[in-house]
Every structure is written in C-alpha cells, then in structure tokens.
Design a protein around this motif. Structure first.
Motif, PDB file in Angstrom:
ATOM      1  N   PHE A   8       0.792  -1.200   0.019  1.00 43.98           N
ATOM      2  CA  PHE A   8       0.066   0.141   0.007  1.00 43.98           C
ATOM      3  C   PHE A   8       0.815   1.271  -0.176  1.00 43.98           C
ATOM      4  N   ASN A   9       0.294   2.251  -0.232  1.00 41.66           N
ATOM      5  CA  ASN A   9       0.693   3.867  -0.385  1.00 41.66           C
ATOM      6  C   ASN A   9       1.716   4.145  -0.924  1.00 41.66           C
ATOM      7  N   PRO A  10       2.201   5.203  -1.287  1.00 38.29           N
ATOM      8  CA  PRO A  10       3.419   5.563  -2.223  1.00 38.29           C
ATOM      9  C   PRO A  10       4.626   5.166  -1.759  1.00 38.29           C
ATOM     10  N   PHE A  11       4.882   4.773  -0.584  1.00 38.58           N
ATOM     11  CA  PHE A  11       6.133   3.980  -0.089  1.00 38.58           C
ATOM     12  C   PHE A  11       6.287   2.667  -0.357  1.00 38.58           C
ATOM     13  N   GLN A  12       5.053   2.133  -0.915  1.00 39.78           N
ATOM     14  CA  GLN A  12       5.095   0.680  -1.505  1.00 39.78           C
ATOM     15  C   GLN A  12       5.541  -0.113  -0.061  1.00 39.78           C
ATOM     16  N   GLU A  13       4.741   0.083   0.911  1.00 39.99           N
ATOM     17  CA  GLU A  13       4.660  -0.625   2.111  1.00 39.99           C
ATOM     18  C   GLU A  13       4.163  -1.850   2.341  1.00 39.99           C
ATOM     19  N   ASN A  14       4.635  -2.742   2.819  1.00 41.47           N
ATOM     20  CA  ASN A  14       4.035  -4.369   2.843  1.00 41.47           C
ATOM     21  C   ASN A  14       3.232  -4.515   3.981  1.00 41.47           C
ATOM     22  N   THR A  15       1.897  -4.607   3.980  1.00 38.54           N
ATOM     23  CA  THR A  15       1.038  -4.787   5.136  1.00 38.54           C
ATOM     24  C   THR A  15       0.780  -6.319   5.089  1.00 38.54           C
ATOM     25  N   VAL A 188      15.172 -19.375   7.772  1.00 36.33           N
ATOM     26  CA  VAL A 188      13.986 -18.550   7.991  1.00 36.33           C
ATOM     27  C   VAL A 188      13.492 -17.671   6.961  1.00 36.33           C
ATOM     28  N   THR A 189      12.576 -17.541   6.596  1.00 36.20           N
ATOM     29  CA  THR A 189      11.922 -16.659   5.492  1.00 36.20           C
ATOM     30  C   THR A 189      11.558 -15.411   6.439  1.00 36.20           C
ATOM     31  N   VAL A 190      12.315 -14.304   5.937  1.00 37.48           N
ATOM     32  CA  VAL A 190      11.972 -13.057   6.512  1.00 37.48           C
ATOM     33  C   VAL A 190      11.194 -12.111   5.565  1.00 37.48           C
ATOM     34  N   TYR A 191      10.038 -11.519   6.070  1.00 34.00           N
ATOM     35  CA  TYR A 191       9.254 -10.809   5.385  1.00 34.00           C
ATOM     36  C   TYR A 191       9.379  -9.448   5.744  1.00 34.00           C
ATOM     37  N   PRO A 192       9.860  -8.546   4.795  1.00 30.36           N
ATOM     38  CA  PRO A 192      10.133  -7.166   5.243  1.00 30.36           C
ATOM     39  C   PRO A 192       9.061  -6.267   4.999  1.00 30.36           C
ATOM     40  N   GLY A 193       9.397  -4.905   5.562  1.00 31.16           N
ATOM     41  CA  GLY A 193       8.333  -3.959   5.322  1.00 31.16           C
ATOM     42  C   GLY A 193       8.449  -3.300   3.956  1.00 31.16           C
ATOM     43  N   HIS A 194       9.336  -3.602   3.250  1.00 28.56           N
ATOM     44  CA  HIS A 194       9.383  -3.188   1.801  1.00 28.56           C
ATOM     45  C   HIS A 194      10.015  -4.216   0.861  1.00 28.56           C
ATOM     46  N   GLY A 195       9.577  -4.466  -0.307  1.00 29.11           N
ATOM     47  CA  GLY A 195      10.199  -5.227  -1.299  1.00 29.11           C
ATOM     48  C   GLY A 195       9.938  -6.685  -0.768  1.00 29.11           C
ATOM     49  N   PRO A 196      10.692  -7.749  -1.501  1.00 26.49           N
ATOM     50  CA  PRO A 196      10.323  -9.121  -1.740  1.00 26.49           C
ATOM     51  C   PRO A 196      11.124  -9.739  -0.421  1.00 26.49           C
ATOM     52  N   GLU A 197      10.550 -10.997  -0.134  1.00 34.09           N
ATOM     53  CA  GLU A 197      10.999 -11.656   1.038  1.00 34.09           C
ATOM     54  C   GLU A 197      12.416 -11.960   0.668  1.00 34.09           C
ATOM     55  N   THR A 198      13.112 -12.339   1.769  1.00 30.84           N
ATOM     56  CA  THR A 198      14.529 -13.252   1.716  1.00 30.84           C
ATOM     57  C   THR A 198      14.748 -14.370   2.845  1.00 30.84           C
ATOM     58  N   THR A 199      15.665 -14.913   2.773  1.00 25.44           N
ATOM     59  CA  THR A 199      16.118 -15.751   4.181  1.00 25.44           C
ATOM     60  C   THR A 199      17.241 -15.270   4.897  1.00 25.44           C
ATOM     61  N   ILE A 200      17.327 -15.580   6.167  1.00 27.03           N
ATOM     62  CA  ILE A 200      18.560 -15.267   6.908  1.00 27.03           C
ATOM     63  C   ILE A 200      19.827 -15.928   6.067  1.00 27.03           C
ATOM     64  N   GLY A 201      19.944 -17.140   5.772  1.00 25.77           N
ATOM     65  CA  GLY A 201      21.266 -17.812   5.147  1.00 25.77           C
ATOM     66  C   GLY A 201      21.706 -16.808   3.892  1.00 25.77           C
ATOM     67  N   TYR A 202      20.572 -16.450   3.091  1.00 27.59           N
ATOM     68  CA  TYR A 202      21.085 -15.593   1.762  1.00 27.59           C
ATOM     69  C   TYR A 202      21.506 -14.282   2.471  1.00 27.59           C
ATOM     70  N   GLU A 203      20.792 -13.504   3.325  1.00 22.18           N
ATOM     71  CA  GLU A 203      21.552 -12.124   3.874  1.00 22.18           C
ATOM     72  C   GLU A 203      22.831 -12.492   4.428  1.00 22.18           C
ATOM     73  N   LYS A 204      22.964 -13.595   5.486  1.00 21.51           N
ATOM     74  CA  LYS A 204      24.260 -13.596   5.896  1.00 21.51           C
ATOM     75  C   LYS A 204      25.523 -13.620   4.649  1.00 21.51           C
ATOM     76  N   ARG A 205      25.003 -14.435   3.665  1.00 28.42           N
ATOM     77  CA  ARG A 205      26.115 -14.718   2.524  1.00 28.42           C
ATOM     78  C   ARG A 205      26.302 -13.299   1.816  1.00 28.42           C
ATOM     79  N   HIS A 206      25.306 -12.820   1.246  1.00 27.07           N
ATOM     80  CA  HIS A 206      25.238 -11.863   0.512  1.00 27.07           C
ATOM     81  C   HIS A 206      25.064 -10.317   0.702  1.00 27.07           C
ATOM     82  N   ASN A 207      24.357 -10.053   1.979  1.00 24.85           N
ATOM     83  CA  ASN A 207      24.315  -8.571   2.042  1.00 24.85           C
ATOM     84  C   ASN A 207      25.473  -7.925   2.404  1.00 24.85           C
ATOM     85  N   PRO A 208      25.520  -6.704   1.481  1.00 25.40           N
ATOM     86  CA  PRO A 208      26.684  -5.750   1.691  1.00 25.40           C
ATOM     87  C   PRO A 208      27.302  -5.262   3.000  1.00 25.40           C
ATOM     88  N   PHE A 209      26.121  -5.045   3.810  1.00 27.57           N
ATOM     89  CA  PHE A 209      26.104  -4.038   4.929  1.00 27.57           C
ATOM     90  C   PHE A 209      26.481  -5.071   6.019  1.00 27.57           C
TER      91      PHE A 209
END
Length: 211
Positions: A8-15, A188-209
């Motif tokens: 929803f809304n212009p921020f494309q927020e996931n409800t 574990v699947t993470v459902y974020p407030g914006h954008g597509p879902e991801t997994t904990i393992g994927y973010e451990k391996r690939h998240n640049p931050f």
C-alpha cells in the motif's frame, strides 16, 4: 500459518495478514491510506472469512501506521506496539500533511509488547524480538515452527533499514541484525516492510552491509 502481503501507499509498504486454520487473523503494519486500499484490505478479510483479533506495529513510521485507525475501528481491536516507539507514533500527525497524507487519523496504543512476549492468535504463537536501530522501538515477530519472521524495516533483501531518521542509529541496527536476526536458522524466511522476502542464510552470505 498463512502469510499474506498487501502493498500500500506511495512508499510501497508491505502490510501483512497472518492467519491459521482457525481463521483468527492478526494485521501487522497496515499501510492502507486511500479508500480503495481500505476496501482491498476489507475485501480480502471478508473473502477469506477471517476474524481480526490483533493489530500490531513493528514500528511507527508514517508508512506503517496509515491504516491503524481504519483497522482498529473496523474490527474493534486495540493497537499494540513497543513502548519505546510511542513517541515515534505521536510525532506522525505533525508531519503527515507535509508528506501528502492530510487525512491521517491517529490511534494510540492500548497495550505494549516487549522483548520475549508471545503474541497468540488461533493456534499460532509469535515471539517478539526487540530490534532497534531503524526506529527506537522496533520489534519483529517470529514463528519458530514455520520459520517465518515478520521483520519490518530491519533487514531487506540485500539491504538494511535506513538509520537517518529520528531515533535511528546505524551501529544499533547492525547489532540488532547480528544478535537477533542472524541468531535465527538460515532457512527462516524474512518478510520485510518493503520489497520481496528473503532468508536469513541469503543475507548472511550476500548482504553487503553485513559481510
């Protein structure tokens, strides 16, 4: 447990709407502002014969709270947030018109959620984790048996929540992710407030931050 995402809304927020076979449902971060968005949410709930029993916010930035009053009034449920984000919520009316939301209507919390609390509905239970950094009172909701985390704006696919808003802090956010989110199983699947879902393992391996 079924997880439904409505954006929803212009921020494309996931409800998110969560329900199990009892049809009891919780609504998390309703971002619906326009009447058509209200109707979309209402129609989904009606078509699936759901009974809304709880209204939760991961945090209280404007894009995540625009539909709080609609849900609270329509389904006679109180708002539940972390106490450290009440100030964030109370600030929204002061800037909502400048952000293009002159019709924002405030609803204040009726109860608070803390680290370690359990949110129960139907046959389902969510654990509450305190994950500040993006917002001072940010929390996430985790269901262990089904390995699902409703993560708000803490961790995104390939990114993290912004920390330049009032109450934000980069180091605090990174600590929340490493100590709370990354303590969860990799699948574990993470459902974020914006954008597509991801997994904990994927973010451990690939998240640049977080490398």
């Amino acid at each position: 447990m079924n997880v439904t995402c409505l954006t929803f809304n212009p921020f494309q927020e996931n409800t998110y709407l969560l329900h199990d076979d009892t049809r009891e449902c919780v609504v998390i971060d309703p971002g619906c502002y326009e009447k058509a968005e209200h109707e979309q949410l209402k129609q989904y709930i009606a078509e699936n014969s759901l009974k809304v029993v709880r209204l939760l916010n991961t945090h209280c930035h404007i894009d995540h709270v625009l539909g709080n009053k609609f849900v609270a009034d329509t389904y006679s449920v109180g708002l539940e947030i972390h106490p450290q984000d009440e100030q964030t919520l109370r600030a929204v009316p002061t800037y909502a018109p400048a952000y293009g939301f002159p019709l924002y209507a405030e609803v204040l919390p009726t109860s608070f959620l803390e680290e370690g609390d359990r949110v129960k509905f139907g046959n389902t239970e969510l654990q509450v984790f305190f994950t500040p950094g993006h917002a001072p009172g940010h929390i996430v909701f985790y269901n262990g048996p089904e390995k699902i985390c409703i993560g708000g704006d803490v961790l995104f696919q390939g990114s993290i929540g912004r920390t330049d808003l009032p109450g934000g802090d980069f180091d605090t956010l990174i600590t929340s992710i490493r100590e709370k989110m990354f303590a969860l199983p990799d699948d574990v699947t993470v459902y974020p407030g914006h954008g597509p879902e991801t997994t904990i393992g994927y973010e451990k391996r690939h998240n640049p931050f977080l490398r």
